[in-house]
Design a protein around this motif. Sequence first.
Motif, PDB file in Angstrom:
ATOM      1  N   ILE A   9      44.758  51.075  25.103  1.00 54.49           N
ATOM      2  CA  ILE A   9      45.883  51.251  25.363  1.00 54.49           C
ATOM      3  C   ILE A   9      46.085  49.922  27.217  1.00 54.49           C
ATOM      4  O   ILE A   9      46.876  49.377  27.738  1.00 54.49           O
ATOM      5  CB  ILE A   9      46.526  52.258  26.966  1.00 54.49           C
ATOM      6  N   GLY A  10      45.054  48.654  26.821  1.00 50.00           N
ATOM      7  CA  GLY A  10      44.706  47.592  27.763  1.00 50.00           C
ATOM      8  C   GLY A  10      43.957  47.185  28.380  1.00 50.00           C
ATOM      9  O   GLY A  10      42.594  47.797  27.633  1.00 50.00           O
ATOM     10  N   PRO A  11      43.597  46.361  29.192  1.00 53.67           N
ATOM     11  CA  PRO A  11      41.943  45.839  29.620  1.00 53.67           C
ATOM     12  C   PRO A  11      41.004  46.810  29.850  1.00 53.67           C
ATOM     13  O   PRO A  11      41.853  48.329  30.507  1.00 53.67           O
ATOM     14  CB  PRO A  11      42.345  44.717  30.747  1.00 53.67           C
ATOM     15  N   THR A  12      39.850  46.746  29.734  1.00 55.70           N
ATOM     16  CA  THR A  12      38.830  48.004  30.455  1.00 55.70           C
ATOM     17  C   THR A  12      38.569  47.975  31.900  1.00 55.70           C
ATOM     18  O   THR A  12      39.596  46.747  32.640  1.00 55.70           O
ATOM     19  CB  THR A  12      37.489  48.193  30.125  1.00 55.70           C
ATOM     20  N   PRO A  13      38.389  49.028  32.501  1.00 56.47           N
ATOM     21  CA  PRO A  13      37.925  48.537  33.837  1.00 56.47           C
ATOM     22  C   PRO A  13      37.573  47.106  34.603  1.00 56.47           C
ATOM     23  O   PRO A  13      37.834  46.448  35.277  1.00 56.47           O
ATOM     24  CB  PRO A  13      37.304  49.694  34.233  1.00 56.47           C
ATOM     25  N   GLU A  14      36.555  46.959  33.437  1.00 56.59           N
ATOM     26  CA  GLU A  14      35.477  45.640  33.739  1.00 56.59           C
ATOM     27  C   GLU A  14      36.360  44.613  33.304  1.00 56.59           C
ATOM     28  O   GLU A  14      35.708  43.884  34.741  1.00 56.59           O
ATOM     29  CB  GLU A  14      34.127  45.795  32.698  1.00 56.59           C
ATOM     30  N   GLU A  15      37.111  44.671  32.399  1.00 58.70           N
ATOM     31  CA  GLU A  15      37.690  43.031  32.393  1.00 58.70           C
ATOM     32  C   GLU A  15      38.861  42.960  33.557  1.00 58.70           C
ATOM     33  O   GLU A  15      39.070  42.216  33.605  1.00 58.70           O
ATOM     34  CB  GLU A  15      38.509  43.189  31.354  1.00 58.70           C
ATOM     35  N   ALA A  16      39.432  44.839  33.849  1.00 59.10           N
ATOM     36  CA  ALA A  16      40.286  43.660  34.615  1.00 59.10           C
ATOM     37  C   ALA A  16      39.964  44.160  35.938  1.00 59.10           C
ATOM     38  O   ALA A  16      41.001  43.000  36.489  1.00 59.10           O
ATOM     39  CB  ALA A  16      41.085  45.855  34.951  1.00 59.10           C
ATOM     40  N   THR A  17      38.827  44.281  36.933  1.00 63.74           N
ATOM     41  CA  THR A  17      38.100  43.478  37.228  1.00 63.74           C
ATOM     42  C   THR A  17      38.057  42.364  37.606  1.00 63.74           C
ATOM     43  O   THR A  17      38.262  41.635  38.492  1.00 63.74           O
ATOM     44  CB  THR A  17      37.108  44.807  38.170  1.00 63.74           C
ATOM     45  N   SER A  18      36.711  41.972  36.787  1.00 65.98           N
ATOM     46  CA  SER A  18      36.546  40.688  36.631  1.00 65.98           C
ATOM     47  C   SER A  18      38.320  39.363  36.604  1.00 65.98           C
ATOM     48  O   SER A  18      38.301  38.890  37.379  1.00 65.98           O
ATOM     49  CB  SER A  18      36.936  40.213  35.292  1.00 65.98           C
ATOM     50  N   ILE A  29      39.148  38.994  56.689  1.00 67.01           N
ATOM     51  CA  ILE A  29      38.303  40.350  56.166  1.00 67.01           C
ATOM     52  C   ILE A  29      37.108  38.548  55.790  1.00 67.01           C
ATOM     53  O   ILE A  29      36.856  37.753  56.325  1.00 67.01           O
ATOM     54  CB  ILE A  29      38.644  40.417  54.457  1.00 67.01           C
ATOM     55  N   PRO A  30      35.709  39.286  55.890  1.00 71.14           N
ATOM     56  CA  PRO A  30      34.847  38.846  56.039  1.00 71.14           C
ATOM     57  C   PRO A  30      34.878  37.658  55.112  1.00 71.14           C
ATOM     58  O   PRO A  30      34.904  37.915  54.021  1.00 71.14           O
ATOM     59  CB  PRO A  30      33.613  39.316  55.953  1.00 71.14           C
ATOM     60  N   PHE A  31      34.172  36.329  55.122  1.00 74.80           N
ATOM     61  CA  PHE A  31      33.886  35.471  54.103  1.00 74.80           C
ATOM     62  C   PHE A  31      33.306  36.281  52.837  1.00 74.80           C
ATOM     63  O   PHE A  31      33.699  35.733  52.194  1.00 74.80           O
ATOM     64  CB  PHE A  31      33.372  34.496  54.522  1.00 74.80           C
ATOM     65  N   SER A  32      32.348  36.911  52.989  1.00 71.94           N
ATOM     66  CA  SER A  32      31.063  37.152  52.118  1.00 71.94           C
ATOM     67  C   SER A  32      31.971  38.661  51.065  1.00 71.94           C
ATOM     68  O   SER A  32      31.730  38.543  49.906  1.00 71.94           O
ATOM     69  CB  SER A  32      29.823  38.236  52.833  1.00 71.94           C
ATOM     70  N   THR A  33      33.467  38.616  51.653  1.00 68.21           N
ATOM     71  CA  THR A  33      33.286  40.241  51.330  1.00 68.21           C
ATOM     72  C   THR A  33      34.654  39.417  50.224  1.00 68.21           C
ATOM     73  O   THR A  33      35.031  39.345  48.879  1.00 68.21           O
ATOM     74  CB  THR A  33      34.966  40.915  52.223  1.00 68.21           C
ATOM     75  N   TYR A  34      35.083  38.248  50.872  1.00 69.42           N
ATOM     76  CA  TYR A  34      36.610  37.131  49.585  1.00 69.42           C
ATOM     77  C   TYR A  34      36.284  36.780  48.807  1.00 69.42           C
ATOM     78  O   TYR A  34      36.266  36.966  48.167  1.00 69.42           O
ATOM     79  CB  TYR A  34      37.074  36.499  50.751  1.00 69.42           C
ATOM     80  N   ARG A  35      34.627  36.548  49.170  1.00 62.25           N
ATOM     81  CA  ARG A  35      33.689  36.118  48.080  1.00 62.25           C
ATOM     82  C   ARG A  35      33.309  36.634  46.914  1.00 62.25           C
ATOM     83  O   ARG A  35      33.630  36.206  45.156  1.00 62.25           O
ATOM     84  CB  ARG A  35      32.480  35.303  48.842  1.00 62.25           C
ATOM     85  N   ARG A  36      33.334  37.714  47.443  1.00 64.64           N
ATOM     86  CA  ARG A  36      32.900  38.854  46.701  1.00 64.64           C
ATOM     87  C   ARG A  36      34.263  39.326  45.291  1.00 64.64           C
ATOM     88  O   ARG A  36      34.308  39.626  44.093  1.00 64.64           O
ATOM     89  CB  ARG A  36      32.169  39.734  46.945  1.00 64.64           C
ATOM     90  N   LEU A  37      34.977  39.192  46.242  1.00 66.97           N
ATOM     91  CA  LEU A  37      36.492  39.591  45.186  1.00 66.97           C
ATOM     92  C   LEU A  37      36.620  38.248  43.862  1.00 66.97           C
ATOM     93  O   LEU A  37      36.918  38.816  43.325  1.00 66.97           O
ATOM     94  CB  LEU A  37      37.328  39.433  46.215  1.00 66.97           C
ATOM     95  N   GLU A  38      37.063  37.570  44.535  1.00 61.10           N
ATOM     96  CA  GLU A  38      36.877  36.261  43.959  1.00 61.10           C
ATOM     97  C   GLU A  38      35.505  36.281  42.857  1.00 61.10           C
ATOM     98  O   GLU A  38      36.149  36.333  41.356  1.00 61.10           O
ATOM     99  CB  GLU A  38      36.824  35.218  44.267  1.00 61.10           C
ATOM    100  N   ILE A  39      34.728  36.730  42.789  1.00 65.63           N
ATOM    101  CA  ILE A  39      33.977  36.557  42.018  1.00 65.63           C
ATOM    102  C   ILE A  39      33.848  37.470  40.985  1.00 65.63           C
ATOM    103  O   ILE A  39      33.344  37.572  39.810  1.00 65.63           O
ATOM    104  CB  ILE A  39      32.052  36.441  42.745  1.00 65.63           C
ATOM    105  N   THR A  40      33.259  38.930  41.392  1.00 67.18           N
ATOM    106  CA  THR A  40      33.612  40.302  40.861  1.00 67.18           C
ATOM    107  C   THR A  40      34.413  40.525  40.774  1.00 67.18           C
ATOM    108  O   THR A  40      34.982  41.981  40.336  1.00 67.18           O
ATOM    109  CB  THR A  40      32.597  40.830  41.652  1.00 67.18           C
ATOM    110  N   GLY A  41      35.746  40.605  41.525  1.00 68.56           N
ATOM    111  CA  GLY A  41      36.939  41.217  41.276  1.00 68.56           C
ATOM    112  C   GLY A  41      36.935  42.635  42.544  1.00 68.56           C
ATOM    113  O   GLY A  41      37.817  43.153  42.541  1.00 68.56           O
ATOM    114  N   GLN A  42      36.065  42.718  43.156  1.00 68.83           N
ATOM    115  CA  GLN A  42      35.399  44.132  43.798  1.00 68.83           C
ATOM    116  C   GLN A  42      35.729  44.234  45.284  1.00 68.83           C
ATOM    117  O   GLN A  42      35.417  43.246  46.029  1.00 68.83           O
ATOM    118  CB  GLN A  42      34.067  44.590  43.546  1.00 68.83           C
ATOM    119  N   ALA A  43      36.743  44.928  45.611  1.00 71.37           N
ATOM    120  CA  ALA A  43      36.626  44.636  47.417  1.00 71.37           C
ATOM    121  C   ALA A  43      37.306  46.429  46.782  1.00 71.37           C
ATOM    122  O   ALA A  43      37.452  46.928  46.748  1.00 71.37           O
ATOM    123  CB  ALA A  43      37.404  44.008  47.453  1.00 71.37           C
TER     124      ALA A  43
END
Length: 99
Positions: A4-13, A41-55
């Motif tokens: 039905i679409g990308p996996t959660p891991e693919e979507a997060t990336s 938001i903290p820089f480390s949080t945004y950096r993680r969002l761009e790198i891993t897609g997680q926030a």
Amino acid sequence: MSLIGPTPEEATSALGERFKTLRRQLPGRPSREEFADRAGIPFSTYRRLEITGQASTENLLKALDVHGLVPDLLGMLDVRRPQSLDELKRTSMGALRGL
């Protein structure tokens, strides 16, 4: 990819990559640090969002707000409930035709 679409891991990336692309398209091409400051938001949080897609949901919404995309997200989540059995059948059959 799932049926039905990308996996959660693919979507997060993909989400992280999309945030990076959107940031770079902003006027002045702000750095991650500048963008995080704009979003509140903290820089480390945004950096993680761009790198891993997680926030957290809150930080994701803050980042989306900088791009003016919160209304779009809320619109996608505004699922209209059928008001009758006939309407439910029509919408269900339409969804099945799309498969």
